[in-house]
Design an enzyme around this catalytic site. Structure first.
Site: not given
Length: 188
Positions: A47-48
């Site tokens: 994820d980011r």
């Protein structure tokens, strides 16, 4: 002829090349790091807010194999608080998390407390102020990969994830600098 890549995904990037729907300006995509060939896909997204080792390929069969239980995935996780041996044991035995609206019990895994991984080529990011309490690091090695699983696992034992770094997939370890991309013969 398929192509394979290994990179150190930096914090703040999405593990994808296009955003479904409206593109938001704050989303940085992998395609900004390198001119990947058409059809390139990430294997096991980060994820980011996560960083670390990421495989990319143009071969769906390779993607499927790496995502299988055949390959271990090891994460170094900074958590809020000083992780206890009891929490480590719970992680090792498997914990109950939510997945797709259902309760799911994670498979047994390897987990151990580690020192801060200062030897890694990771960004020196300050994730929170010391006034908010102590932090510690744990190594978690899984053979499955449910959505945000490692973050959910540490939260389930009372230690929320502050920082997540994928260190290893199979025999490949994180050893390149943030944002560096290497084309390789194969991913095994």
């Amino acid at each position: 002829m398929h192509r394979h890549f290994i990179l150190h995904k930096p914090h703040g990037y999405l593990s994808q090349f296009i955003v479904n729907g409206k593109k938001k300006k704050r989303n940085k995509l992998l395609g900004e790091l390198y001119n990947f060939p058409e059809g390139t896909m990430s294997i096991g997204r980060l994820d980011r807010d996560s960083e670390g080792l990421l495989f990319l390929t143009t071969d769906g069969k390779v993607s499927y194999e790496v995502l299988s239980a055949k390959f271990e995935k090891e994460y170094y996780v900074q958590v809020g608080g000083l992780i206890t041996e009891e929490a480590i044991q719970q992680l090792q035995e498997g914990v109950e998390i939510g997945f797709s609206g259902q309760k799911y019990r994670t498979k047994p895994c390897k987990a151990s407390k580690i020192e801060a991984p200062t030897f890694l080529p990771i960004e020196d990011r300050h994730v929170r102020d010391e006034r908010h309490g102590p932090k510690s690091w744990v190594s978690i090695t899984v053979r499955e990969g449910k959505f945000r699983q490692v973050r959910k696992m540490t939260a389930a034992v009372g230690f929320p994830t502050l920082r997540l770094v994928r260190y290893r997939i199979g025999n490949r370890i994180l050893n390149q600098n943030v944002g560096e991309v290497f084309e390789v013969e194969g991913l095994n």
